[in-house]
Design a protein around this motif. Structure first.
Motif, PDB file in Angstrom:
ATOM      1  N   MET A 396     -56.606  21.244 102.626  1.00  0.00           N
ATOM      2  CA  MET A 396     -56.919  20.224 101.449  1.00  0.00           C
ATOM      3  C   MET A 396     -57.982  19.500 102.362  1.00  0.00           C
ATOM      4  N   MET A 397     -59.160  19.317 101.509  1.00  0.00           N
ATOM      5  CA  MET A 397     -60.215  18.178 102.180  1.00  0.00           C
ATOM      6  C   MET A 397     -60.807  17.483 100.732  1.00  0.00           C
ATOM      7  N   PRO A 398     -59.968  16.518 100.603  1.00  0.00           N
ATOM      8  CA  PRO A 398     -60.340  15.860  99.350  1.00  0.00           C
ATOM      9  C   PRO A 398     -61.199  14.939  99.580  1.00  0.00           C
ATOM     10  N   PRO A 399     -62.038  14.448  98.243  1.00  0.00           N
ATOM     11  CA  PRO A 399     -63.075  13.423  98.418  1.00  0.00           C
ATOM     12  C   PRO A 399     -62.826  12.221  99.290  1.00  0.00           C
ATOM     13  N   PHE A 400     -63.523  11.564 100.055  1.00  0.00           N
ATOM     14  CA  PHE A 400     -63.188  10.367 100.736  1.00  0.00           C
ATOM     15  C   PHE A 400     -62.875   9.327  99.868  1.00  0.00           C
ATOM     16  N   ILE A 401     -62.911   9.243  98.469  1.00  0.00           N
ATOM     17  CA  ILE A 401     -62.471   7.997  97.792  1.00  0.00           C
ATOM     18  C   ILE A 401     -61.232   8.405  97.193  1.00  0.00           C
ATOM     19  N   SER A 402     -60.708   9.462  97.534  1.00  0.00           N
ATOM     20  CA  SER A 402     -59.177   9.684  97.379  1.00  0.00           C
ATOM     21  C   SER A 402     -57.862   8.475  97.757  1.00  0.00           C
ATOM     22  N   GLN A 403     -57.301   8.129  96.900  1.00  0.00           N
ATOM     23  CA  GLN A 403     -56.439   7.361  97.043  1.00  0.00           C
ATOM     24  C   GLN A 403     -55.109   7.717  97.634  1.00  0.00           C
ATOM     25  N   ARG A 404     -54.143   7.082  98.212  1.00  0.00           N
ATOM     26  CA  ARG A 404     -52.904   7.385  98.605  1.00  0.00           C
ATOM     27  C   ARG A 404     -52.098   8.288  97.665  1.00  0.00           C
ATOM     28  N   GLU A 405     -51.948   7.956  96.315  1.00  0.00           N
ATOM     29  CA  GLU A 405     -51.535   8.471  95.283  1.00  0.00           C
ATOM     30  C   GLU A 405     -52.051   9.990  95.205  1.00  0.00           C
ATOM     31  N   HIS A 406     -53.298  10.214  95.314  1.00  0.00           N
ATOM     32  CA  HIS A 406     -53.840  11.425  95.332  1.00  0.00           C
ATOM     33  C   HIS A 406     -53.361  12.565  96.198  1.00  0.00           C
ATOM     34  N   ILE A 407     -53.363  12.007  97.521  1.00  0.00           N
ATOM     35  CA  ILE A 407     -53.080  12.800  98.607  1.00  0.00           C
ATOM     36  C   ILE A 407     -51.408  12.987  98.474  1.00  0.00           C
ATOM     37  N   GLU A 408     -50.650  12.033  97.867  1.00  0.00           N
ATOM     38  CA  GLU A 408     -49.135  12.666  97.606  1.00  0.00           C
ATOM     39  C   GLU A 408     -49.157  13.640  96.509  1.00  0.00           C
ATOM     40  N   ASN A 409     -50.070  13.434  95.515  1.00  0.00           N
ATOM     41  CA  ASN A 409     -49.972  14.535  94.494  1.00  0.00           C
ATOM     42  C   ASN A 409     -50.246  15.966  95.095  1.00  0.00           C
ATOM     43  N   LEU A 410     -51.526  15.993  95.824  1.00  0.00           N
ATOM     44  CA  LEU A 410     -51.804  17.263  96.596  1.00  0.00           C
ATOM     45  C   LEU A 410     -50.602  17.657  97.449  1.00  0.00           C
ATOM     46  N   ILE A 411     -49.856  16.819  98.219  1.00  0.00           N
ATOM     47  CA  ILE A 411     -48.971  17.436  99.101  1.00  0.00           C
ATOM     48  C   ILE A 411     -47.778  17.682  98.185  1.00  0.00           C
ATOM     49  N   GLY A 412     -47.385  16.863  97.527  1.00  0.00           N
ATOM     50  CA  GLY A 412     -46.193  17.272  96.472  1.00  0.00           C
ATOM     51  C   GLY A 412     -46.154  18.449  95.923  1.00  0.00           C
ATOM     52  N   ALA A 413     -47.411  18.989  95.411  1.00  0.00           N
ATOM     53  CA  ALA A 413     -47.724  20.198  94.736  1.00  0.00           C
ATOM     54  C   ALA A 413     -47.593  21.460  95.773  1.00  0.00           C
ATOM     55  N   VAL A 414     -48.057  21.181  97.135  1.00  0.00           N
ATOM     56  CA  VAL A 414     -47.738  22.304  97.867  1.00  0.00           C
ATOM     57  C   VAL A 414     -46.238  22.264  98.532  1.00  0.00           C
ATOM     58  N   GLU A 415     -45.757  21.095  98.465  1.00  0.00           N
ATOM     59  CA  GLU A 415     -44.120  21.252  98.741  1.00  0.00           C
ATOM     60  C   GLU A 415     -43.324  21.884  97.828  1.00  0.00           C
ATOM     61  N   ASN A 416     -43.887  21.487  96.464  1.00  0.00           N
ATOM     62  CA  ASN A 416     -43.157  22.404  95.406  1.00  0.00           C
ATOM     63  C   ASN A 416     -43.227  24.004  95.448  1.00  0.00           C
ATOM     64  N   ALA A 417     -44.463  24.296  95.851  1.00  0.00           N
ATOM     65  CA  ALA A 417     -44.927  25.781  95.956  1.00  0.00           C
ATOM     66  C   ALA A 417     -44.110  26.529  96.873  1.00  0.00           C
ATOM     67  N   LEU A 418     -43.660  25.722  97.721  1.00  0.00           N
ATOM     68  CA  LEU A 418     -42.883  26.314  98.764  1.00  0.00           C
ATOM     69  C   LEU A 418     -41.595  26.782  98.422  1.00  0.00           C
ATOM     70  N   GLU A 419     -40.968  26.177  97.271  1.00  0.00           N
ATOM     71  CA  GLU A 419     -39.709  26.556  96.703  1.00  0.00           C
ATOM     72  C   GLU A 419     -39.988  27.661  95.764  1.00  0.00           C
ATOM     73  N   ILE A 420     -41.040  28.302  95.326  1.00  0.00           N
ATOM     74  CA  ILE A 420     -41.349  29.260  94.527  1.00  0.00           C
ATOM     75  C   ILE A 420     -41.527  30.706  95.273  1.00  0.00           C
ATOM     76  N   PRO A 421     -40.610  31.429  95.524  1.00  0.00           N
ATOM     77  CA  PRO A 421     -40.995  32.595  96.208  1.00  0.00           C
ATOM     78  C   PRO A 421     -42.174  33.518  95.669  1.00  0.00           C
ATOM     79  N   GLU A 422     -42.649  33.587  94.212  1.00  0.00           N
ATOM     80  CA  GLU A 422     -43.428  34.508  93.697  1.00  0.00           C
ATOM     81  C   GLU A 422     -44.912  33.719  94.428  1.00  0.00           C
ATOM     82  N   CYS A 423     -44.889  32.599  94.911  1.00  0.00           N
ATOM     83  CA  CYS A 423     -46.364  31.951  95.150  1.00  0.00           C
ATOM     84  C   CYS A 423     -46.654  32.852  96.416  1.00  0.00           C
ATOM     85  N   PHE A 424     -45.635  33.503  97.230  1.00  0.00           N
ATOM     86  CA  PHE A 424     -46.003  34.175  98.405  1.00  0.00           C
ATOM     87  C   PHE A 424     -45.967  35.562  98.269  1.00  0.00           C
ATOM     88  N   ALA A 425     -46.815  36.165  98.967  1.00  0.00           N
ATOM     89  CA  ALA A 425     -46.699  37.791  98.820  1.00  0.00           C
ATOM     90  C   ALA A 425     -45.638  38.444  99.425  1.00  0.00           C
TER      91      ALA A 425
END
Ligand code: PLP
Length: 425
Positions: A396-425
């Motif tokens: 992730m290299m978000p725009p500099f104007i990103s707020q804390r909640e946006h970074i939380e959205n990004l990392i939250g989505a990554v965290e969720n992806a880790l729980e879905i085996p199909e997201c990984f080959a």
């Protein structure tokens, strides 16, 4: 949108015509949000590949573009100059390491790299020496044109496809000491050996300072860069720094070389130069490099693209520098770094996570398995974020104007992806 036409006829970056993957139709973008055709809004985690540092559709950048387009969008740069180029180069030289005095404007990052390599070759030719080799690092990325590709990691960029055509350069091991970790002096051993063995044929060292981007998202220790500068000085070699990804505040410093308090002889910038509005790049050189090049047989630097110094791009780039001055990028990137440093380590214990790392407004999750691009991309879009991983790297290299909640959205989505085996080959 005619997605069937797109799928059938349009090549996207690194894609197959045989098995085209899904492309998401975007109609507009504003601030940190990307709007899809169906009205969904995604939080942007990519800054359109490092470039849209101030976010999208910014009034100050829009104004600069409108004002300039009403005067002149383009004019040739041979024998002609204009205020947008002069204003931009003044700002660039102000920001850049102070030994750099000359600016060559070009069209894209890859061309800025080509220009830097040509400068180094002409430099040695002017000194009466033939030095056909460059020394660079494994895991690097410098662009997709041939000379730039020749100094990009040979496996990642599949040099085997172009054998016999692509020049063969010298690759040293990339550093293993991470930015935040203890420095291991042995990291420099291979680089030192390569310089000792080949310095008479090497025109310059070229590398990405502190962060190796598309070649592996590696964030390394400043002592490595310090050591490289010392070795270049010891053997009289030029040092080219490719700051096309890292430049303009991305790592928490204006230029990443400031982490090591060193200066290059030649500097390449691009990507965020226009705040992500259009394509423009620049290669900056020291007076010694420029004067030597121009004192040689050709009597000039042998390069001049058609759209060199495009006034529209220069006007927007100048406005982007003004936003950097006005928006306190240091505080913005410090806060993004704080969010990454707090939230990313929580993912580290997951079995699919090999490593997490961060610096400035860059956050990386390296997984143990390659992602399934189609699946993970769909997952991110469902979760309202735009992150485009490659291989095992979710970064992730978000725009500099990103707020804390946006970074939380990004990392939250990554965290969720880790729980879905199909997201990984
Ligand atoms: C993106 C990139 C390039 C190439 O820039 P283009 O504008 O894609 O040609 C070169 N070097 C680095 C470090 C980059 O990140």
């Amino acid at each position: 949108m005619d997605l069937a036409f797109d799928r059938r006829h349009i090549w996207h970056p690194y894609t197959s015509t045989l098995t085209p993957l899904t492309c998401y139709p975007v109609v507009s973008a504003e601030g940190v949000f990307i709007e899809l055709e169906n009205g969904e809004k995604l939080v942007d985690g990519m800054s359109s590949w490092w470039s849209a540092i101030h976010g999208y559709n910014h009034p100050h950048l829009n104004n600069a573009a409108h004002n300039q387009i009403d005067k002149m969008s383009h004019i040739m740069f041979g024998g002609i100059t204009h205020a947008p180029a002069i204003n931009l180069c003044k700002k660039l030289l102000n920001l850049a390491p102070d030994n750099l005095e000359h600016v060559f404007l070009a069209d894209s990052g890859s061309v800025a790299v080509e220009v830097s390599l040509k400068m180094a070759l002409q430099y040695w030719h002017a000194k009466g020496e033939t030095r056909p080799k460059f020394l660079t690092l494994r895991d690097g990325y410098h662009g997709d044109t041939f000379a730039a590709m020749s100094v990009t990691d040979p496996d990642n960029s599949m040099h085997s496809l172009y054998k016999g055509f692509l020049p063969e350069h010298i690759f040293a091991q990339s550093p293993t000491s991470g930015y935040w970790h203890e420095w291991n002096p042995q990291d420099l051993d291979d680089f030192r050996h390569k310089i000792e063995a080949h310095h008479n044929e090497i025109a310059a060292v070229i590398l990405e300072p502190i962060v190796q981007g598309a070649g592996g998202m590696r964030i390394y220790h400043p002592n490595f860069l310090k050591g490289v500068r010392e070795l270049c000085d010891e053997y009289g070699l030029l040092l080219i720094l490719d700051e096309i990804a890292t430049g303009f505040g991305r790592t928490g410093k204006m230029f990443a070389c400031e982490h090591a308090e060193i200066q290059p002889d030649i500097l390449c910038v691009g990507k965020a130069l226009t705040g992500g509005y259009m394509t423009l790049s620049a290669t900056l050189a020291s007076k010694e490099v420029a004067d030597t090049v121009c004192g040689g047989e050709a009597g000039c630097f042998m390069h001049g693209p058609t759209f060199m110094g495009n006034p529209l791009a220069c006007a927007v780039a100048t406005a982007s520098m003004e936003l950097l001055e006005a928006n306190d990028w240091k505080e913005q990137t410090r806060q993004i770094e704080a969010a990454f440093s707090e939230l990313l380590p929580k993912l580290k214990n997951h079995e699919l996570v090999a490593d997490v790392r961060w610096l400035g407004a860059i956050g990386v999750v390296e997984s143990t398995k390659s992602v399934n691009m189609e699946k993970i991309q769909a997952h991110f879009v469902e979760h309202g974020v735009w992150i485009r991983p490659f291989g095992k790297l979710i970064y992730m290299m978000p725009p500099f104007i990103s707020q804390r909640e946006h970074i939380e959205n990004l990392i939250g989505a990554v965290e969720n992806a880790l729980e879905i085996p199909e997201c990984f080959a």
